[in-house]
Design a protein around this motif. Structure first.
Motif, PDB file in Angstrom:
ATOM      1  N   LEU A  50     129.146   1.132 -15.492  1.00  0.00           N
ATOM      2  CA  LEU A  50     128.809   0.306 -16.658  1.00  0.00           C
ATOM      3  C   LEU A  50     130.082  -0.094 -17.408  1.00  0.00           C
ATOM      4  O   LEU A  50     130.217  -1.239 -17.855  1.00  0.00           O
ATOM      5  CB  LEU A  50     127.839   1.055 -17.578  1.00  0.00           C
ATOM      6  N   ARG A  65     129.691  -0.704 -30.832  1.00  0.00           N
ATOM      7  CA  ARG A  65     128.225  -0.780 -30.931  1.00  0.00           C
ATOM      8  C   ARG A  65     127.607  -1.255 -29.625  1.00  0.00           C
ATOM      9  O   ARG A  65     126.648  -0.671 -29.118  1.00  0.00           O
ATOM     10  CB  ARG A  65     127.826  -1.744 -32.056  1.00  0.00           C
ATOM     11  N   GLU A  66     128.170  -2.314 -29.036  1.00  0.00           N
ATOM     12  CA  GLU A  66     127.591  -2.842 -27.806  1.00  0.00           C
ATOM     13  C   GLU A  66     127.846  -1.881 -26.633  1.00  0.00           C
ATOM     14  O   GLU A  66     127.020  -1.761 -25.731  1.00  0.00           O
ATOM     15  CB  GLU A  66     128.118  -4.246 -27.506  1.00  0.00           C
ATOM     16  N   MET A  69     125.070   0.490 -26.780  1.00  0.00           N
ATOM     17  CA  MET A  69     123.848  -0.125 -26.238  1.00  0.00           C
ATOM     18  C   MET A  69     123.884  -0.088 -24.707  1.00  0.00           C
ATOM     19  O   MET A  69     122.887   0.152 -24.038  1.00  0.00           O
ATOM     20  CB  MET A  69     123.736  -1.590 -26.686  1.00  0.00           C
ATOM     21  N   LEU A  70     125.080  -0.365 -24.166  1.00  0.00           N
ATOM     22  CA  LEU A  70     125.241  -0.432 -22.714  1.00  0.00           C
ATOM     23  C   LEU A  70     125.121   0.958 -22.075  1.00  0.00           C
ATOM     24  O   LEU A  70     124.336   1.177 -21.145  1.00  0.00           O
ATOM     25  CB  LEU A  70     126.623  -1.040 -22.407  1.00  0.00           C
ATOM     26  N   THR A  73     121.880   3.384 -21.572  1.00  0.00           N
ATOM     27  CA  THR A  73     120.901   3.105 -20.522  1.00  0.00           C
ATOM     28  C   THR A  73     121.057   4.088 -19.364  1.00  0.00           C
ATOM     29  O   THR A  73     120.077   4.412 -18.697  1.00  0.00           O
ATOM     30  CB  THR A  73     121.034   1.674 -19.972  1.00  0.00           C
ATOM     31  N   GLN A  76     119.013   7.112 -19.929  1.00  0.00           N
ATOM     32  CA  GLN A  76     117.584   6.760 -19.921  1.00  0.00           C
ATOM     33  C   GLN A  76     117.074   6.646 -18.480  1.00  0.00           C
ATOM     34  O   GLN A  76     115.981   7.117 -18.153  1.00  0.00           O
ATOM     35  CB  GLN A  76     117.381   5.452 -20.691  1.00  0.00           C
ATOM     36  N   VAL A  77     117.895   6.053 -17.616  1.00  0.00           N
ATOM     37  CA  VAL A  77     117.543   5.951 -16.187  1.00  0.00           C
ATOM     38  C   VAL A  77     117.376   7.347 -15.587  1.00  0.00           C
ATOM     39  O   VAL A  77     116.373   7.650 -14.934  1.00  0.00           O
ATOM     40  CB  VAL A  77     118.625   5.152 -15.421  1.00  0.00           C
ATOM     41  N   GLN A 100     113.622   8.788 -29.279  1.00  0.00           N
ATOM     42  CA  GLN A 100     112.241   9.260 -29.160  1.00  0.00           C
ATOM     43  C   GLN A 100     112.170  10.776 -29.361  1.00  0.00           C
ATOM     44  O   GLN A 100     111.170  11.292 -29.852  1.00  0.00           O
ATOM     45  CB  GLN A 100     111.663   8.883 -27.790  1.00  0.00           C
ATOM     46  N   GLY A 144     118.512   2.470 -37.551  1.00  0.00           N
ATOM     47  CA  GLY A 144     117.908   2.066 -36.279  1.00  0.00           C
ATOM     48  C   GLY A 144     118.918   1.594 -35.254  1.00  0.00           C
ATOM     49  O   GLY A 144     118.556   0.900 -34.302  1.00  0.00           O
TER      50      GLY A 144
ATOM     51  N   THR B  72     113.214  -0.956 -18.355  1.00  0.00           N
ATOM     52  CA  THR B  72     113.683  -1.601 -19.590  1.00  0.00           C
ATOM     53  C   THR B  72     115.194  -1.460 -19.785  1.00  0.00           C
ATOM     54  O   THR B  72     115.779  -2.208 -20.556  1.00  0.00           O
ATOM     55  CB  THR B  72     112.976  -1.010 -20.833  1.00  0.00           C
ATOM     56  N   THR B  73     115.811  -0.517 -19.079  1.00  0.00           N
ATOM     57  CA  THR B  73     117.269  -0.384 -19.213  1.00  0.00           C
ATOM     58  C   THR B  73     117.978  -1.631 -18.683  1.00  0.00           C
ATOM     59  O   THR B  73     119.051  -1.974 -19.153  1.00  0.00           O
ATOM     60  CB  THR B  73     117.805   0.843 -18.460  1.00  0.00           C
ATOM     61  N   GLN B  76     118.376  -4.131 -21.354  1.00  0.00           N
ATOM     62  CA  GLN B  76     119.282  -3.625 -22.395  1.00  0.00           C
ATOM     63  C   GLN B  76     120.741  -3.806 -21.967  1.00  0.00           C
ATOM     64  O   GLN B  76     121.593  -4.194 -22.771  1.00  0.00           O
ATOM     65  CB  GLN B  76     118.957  -2.149 -22.675  1.00  0.00           C
ATOM     66  N   VAL B  77     121.011  -3.552 -20.689  1.00  0.00           N
ATOM     67  CA  VAL B  77     122.362  -3.745 -20.148  1.00  0.00           C
ATOM     68  C   VAL B  77     122.772  -5.222 -20.289  1.00  0.00           C
ATOM     69  O   VAL B  77     123.854  -5.542 -20.794  1.00  0.00           O
ATOM     70  CB  VAL B  77     122.432  -3.304 -18.669  1.00  0.00           C
ATOM     71  N   ALA B  80     123.525  -6.181 -23.975  1.00  0.00           N
ATOM     72  CA  ALA B  80     124.801  -5.651 -24.481  1.00  0.00           C
ATOM     73  C   ALA B  80     125.974  -6.435 -23.902  1.00  0.00           C
ATOM     74  O   ALA B  80     126.911  -6.815 -24.610  1.00  0.00           O
ATOM     75  CB  ALA B  80     124.924  -4.170 -24.146  1.00  0.00           C
ATOM     76  N   SER B  95     123.271  -7.274 -30.137  1.00  0.00           N
ATOM     77  CA  SER B  95     122.167  -7.142 -29.180  1.00  0.00           C
ATOM     78  C   SER B  95     121.116  -6.186 -29.726  1.00  0.00           C
ATOM     79  O   SER B  95     121.443  -5.231 -30.431  1.00  0.00           O
ATOM     80  CB  SER B  95     122.689  -6.636 -27.829  1.00  0.00           C
ATOM     81  N   PHE B  96     119.856  -6.462 -29.406  1.00  0.00           N
ATOM     82  CA  PHE B  96     118.750  -5.582 -29.795  1.00  0.00           C
ATOM     83  C   PHE B  96     117.892  -5.260 -28.574  1.00  0.00           C
ATOM     84  O   PHE B  96     117.672  -6.130 -27.722  1.00  0.00           O
ATOM     85  CB  PHE B  96     117.848  -6.257 -30.838  1.00  0.00           C
ATOM     86  N   THR B  97     117.394  -4.044 -28.509  1.00  0.00           N
ATOM     87  CA  THR B  97     116.324  -3.748 -27.557  1.00  0.00           C
ATOM     88  C   THR B  97     115.063  -4.456 -28.062  1.00  0.00           C
ATOM     89  O   THR B  97     115.030  -4.967 -29.193  1.00  0.00           O
ATOM     90  CB  THR B  97     116.028  -2.245 -27.512  1.00  0.00           C
ATOM     91  N   TRP B  99     112.296  -3.065 -29.046  1.00  0.00           N
ATOM     92  CA  TRP B  99     111.763  -2.411 -30.248  1.00  0.00           C
ATOM     93  C   TRP B  99     112.639  -2.678 -31.455  1.00  0.00           C
ATOM     94  O   TRP B  99     112.139  -2.775 -32.578  1.00  0.00           O
ATOM     95  CB  TRP B  99     111.521  -0.915 -30.023  1.00  0.00           C
ATOM     96  N   GLN B 100     113.965  -2.797 -31.250  1.00  0.00           N
ATOM     97  CA  GLN B 100     114.822  -3.110 -32.400  1.00  0.00           C
ATOM     98  C   GLN B 100     114.513  -4.509 -32.941  1.00  0.00           C
ATOM     99  O   GLN B 100     114.665  -4.762 -34.130  1.00  0.00           O
ATOM    100  CB  GLN B 100     116.300  -3.006 -32.003  1.00  0.00           C
ATOM    101  N   LEU B 140     107.293  -1.994 -27.841  1.00  0.00           N
ATOM    102  CA  LEU B 140     107.051  -0.620 -28.251  1.00  0.00           C
ATOM    103  C   LEU B 140     105.605  -0.521 -28.754  1.00  0.00           C
ATOM    104  O   LEU B 140     105.123  -1.412 -29.446  1.00  0.00           O
ATOM    105  CB  LEU B 140     107.999  -0.264 -29.397  1.00  0.00           C
ATOM    106  N   ILE B 146     107.777   3.128 -25.015  1.00  0.00           N
ATOM    107  CA  ILE B 146     108.400   1.904 -24.517  1.00  0.00           C
ATOM    108  C   ILE B 146     107.504   1.287 -23.445  1.00  0.00           C
ATOM    109  O   ILE B 146     107.063   1.976 -22.535  1.00  0.00           O
ATOM    110  CB  ILE B 146     109.805   2.209 -23.965  1.00  0.00           C
TER     111      ILE B 146
END
Lengths: 418, 418
Positions: A50, A65-66, A69-70, A73, A76-77, A100, A144, B72-73, B76-77, B80, B95-97, B99-100, B140, B146
């Protein structure tokens, strides 16, 4: 029935096969009767891939910040896949992102500190008999925003969650067997430690033994979370990290750590007036240059010499900062020395035993190594020396402090400690 | 200064270079004075790669909830990275997901419907002069789960966001130039449409022209969101999708769509009693078999024949469902026919012009094609025919309805519509 937090690093879940093996281990723990919360890192090279993608997009430093975000993930995977791997074994499980799972952080990107954990969803899922998988390394600000916890962040997630859900034990699964008395790649006689105190672990972690992130250890000490560091590939017993008072014996020297690639800068002829040192080290700190051991010589005829060590990778940047402020400070010259290393002995027992530093110095003298700089704390002695003899020195110290056999280490033993 | 929602699909952001090109296009729109909200899909093959990973973990169908966590990742990638690519061009973006961005859905995984959008953060960022990038395809639930929106989900995200922020226009960037009068790979004379009504687009989308997802079109119609479908690789003007009433002229036939791989099943000798048809099609629906055109013949001596068309891929499953219920229904036999195709003419003008269906039938007759099954709605006529002459038939219809030149299509023109 106890409540466990289990943390698996990136290499433990590096591919589908390893992921399945980890799932099996978790399912076994569950079937032993434990309730399990699992914290997982991104798979193998995901984070690097990534980062590489981001470098293809932007040349300079991307927005922190970005990047958060990157990078989040990746975990999460892992969490989603590990949950699927548990379903495959017939277990009930559910994956959560950091937010969550209720992990809240300060409003800082790339290295946020956890401020608060609100584990309601984790606890509810546990109460429904589920294994809970949490994506490590990440949290959410009050606004958030998605944040990451910086290096070793998944360790911190695990320890903080263990504290929040009042787990009986936090198991850190990694690619080594536990914490060793020194690096087994260098000293054959290195032994795996059965236990180590939080403070000793902190010193070892800071000193380069990259088993457990210092922030996670600090957190564990603060909330008295009992940690086990163990291998995700074997069933070997690991190393228990806990409070000094709870340990079986006060060992004088628990382990030997070392840092390679150390440099030293000496600033010659600093005019003696108040605030000079502050000005120098503030300028370095503003550039995020990590200074380690500072030695301030005496003042002669209104001039002083100051030297400090730092990582060799930061030497050039430090030199240019100093050259920039030279006119303001008015020092005379700079000298630099590279190819140094720092070797440290760590043990909470040394508080009670004088002569530990002296024994270290004489061991170095016997090895015909001259000591460049010394730094001590209550539970460690660090010496900066020439790098070419590092391995010999570590071996000699390992032997001298009885770590080869695990016997001589008690210079007298606990009953004589007062 | 208008407010735009721009949506870029997976192939438009398939790699770093394409991502940078998309960023340039967005920056240009911003510099023209527009405020921009951008919805982005996962890069190129990312979704397929994630699905592949899940298949390495689990053989059967993975949990839909965990698949949503996994997939969903991808968006998001993209979001970003696209934000970083905009920073590189000196633009402010965030960038926002899902839900954001405040996208809430019903509590269903893999194909949730959007229930509500609370775009406060999007609006606030716009007010700070930022370009807002939103990860498409996701939302969401009220319980903090999610979800994904199913196929074409990013189109739906874009249209729903456009409605929520009251955008002036929603631009759908894709790998084709716009909506064509028919498939340009088959009919050289196919023309790009300047405009098309929501209803026509819905028929075309359902009939196999995969430019825009039907759900997104439905949403656009419901909230009167003006859409433009255009290429992300060229600057060509696209196709505007809008309300019939707002269009320049009522064209009789706007376009010709077709579905390959159609089969027909005929159920012979169904005993005539109430509820038989319901029983048959309920059994098929329960197995998620999508039935298209149903033809019920008359009743003779207490027996009826029923036939229906469906995708050839579902033929075997449908047959085994019918064999299973044969004893209950008591029908006599099944006949099946494959290698059929469905060709449809679509145009909202045909409401006002009789004879459109007749013209279609005679065109097919001239091409010596016999018609198997017919289905009509207010704005389309579909014929199921033998597959081997499909291309000839489409070309003949394209010419017959004046689509080659764009002139004869107005069988009289709008002034004669009443």
């Amino acid at each position: 029935m106890s409540l466990l937090v289990m943390k698996f690093g990136g290499s433990s879940v590096g591919d589908a096969e390893r992921m399945k093996r980890v799932a099996k281990r978790i399912a076994d723990r569950k079937r032993e009767g434990h309730r399990c919360v699992v914290v997982v890192s991104a798979m193998g090279d995901t984070t690097d891939e990534l980062i590489d993608l981001s470098k293809q997009i932007i040349d300079g430093t991307p927005s922190a910040r970005e990047m958060d975000m990157l990078l989040t993930t990746g975990e999460q995977v892992s969490a989603a896949l590990l949950s699927m791997a548990l379903h495959r074994l017939g277990e009930q499980s559910v994956s959560f992102t950091g937010w969550q799972a209720g992990i809240h952080t300060e409003d800082v990107h790339a290295k946020a500190r956890i401020t608060d954990i609100r584990p309601e969803r984790v606890i509810e899922a546990l109460e429904h008999g589920k294994i809970v998988i949490v994506a490590g390394f990440q949290g959410l600000t009050e606004e958030g925003e998605i944040t990451t916890l910086g290096r070793g962040g998944s360790d911190t997630t695990a320890v903080a969650l263990a504290a929040a859900v009042q787990a009986d034990l936090c198991e850190i699964y990694t690619d080594v067997d536990g914490v060793y008395s020194t690096d087994p790649r260098i000293v054959q006689a290195a032994r795996k430690l059965k236990e180590i105190s939080y403070d000793e672990m902190l010193e070892l972690a800071h000193l380069g033994a990259a088993v457990l992130h210092p922030r996670a250890v600090e957190y564990a000490k603060q909330y008295q979370v009992k940690l086990i560091v163990r291998s995700s590939f074997t069933n070997n017993e690991g190393t228990c990290v806990k409070e000094e008072a709870a340990m079986e014996q006060g060992i004088v020297v628990r382990g030997i750590a070392f840092d390679k690639h150390i440099s030293r800068i000496t600033i010659l002829g600093v005019p003696e007036k108040p605030g000079q040192l502050a000005a120098i080290f503030t300028a370095l700190a503003e550039e995020n240059i990590d200074v380690d051991i500072i030695v301030q010589g005496g003042v002669r005829d209104g001039w002083a010499d100051t030297s400090f060590t730092l990582g060799t990778a930061e030497l050039d940047r430090a030199r240019s900062v100093l050259r920039r402020i030279q006119p303001d400070i008015g020092f005379q010259d700079l000298r630099t020395k590279s190819e140094l290393v720092k070797v440290s002995i760590v043990g909470s027992g040394m508080i009670s035993f004088p002569g530990v530093a002296a024994k270290m110095f004489s061991t170095l003298a016997e090895a015909e190594v001259s000591i460049n700089t010394v730094s001590t704390s209550e539970i460690k002695v660090s010496c900066v020396i020439e790098g070419d003899k590092l391995h010999d020195v570590v071996r000699a110290l390992h032997t001298a402090f009885g770590l080869d056999t695990g016997e001589q280490a008690f210079v007298g033993g606990p009953s004589e400690r007062r």
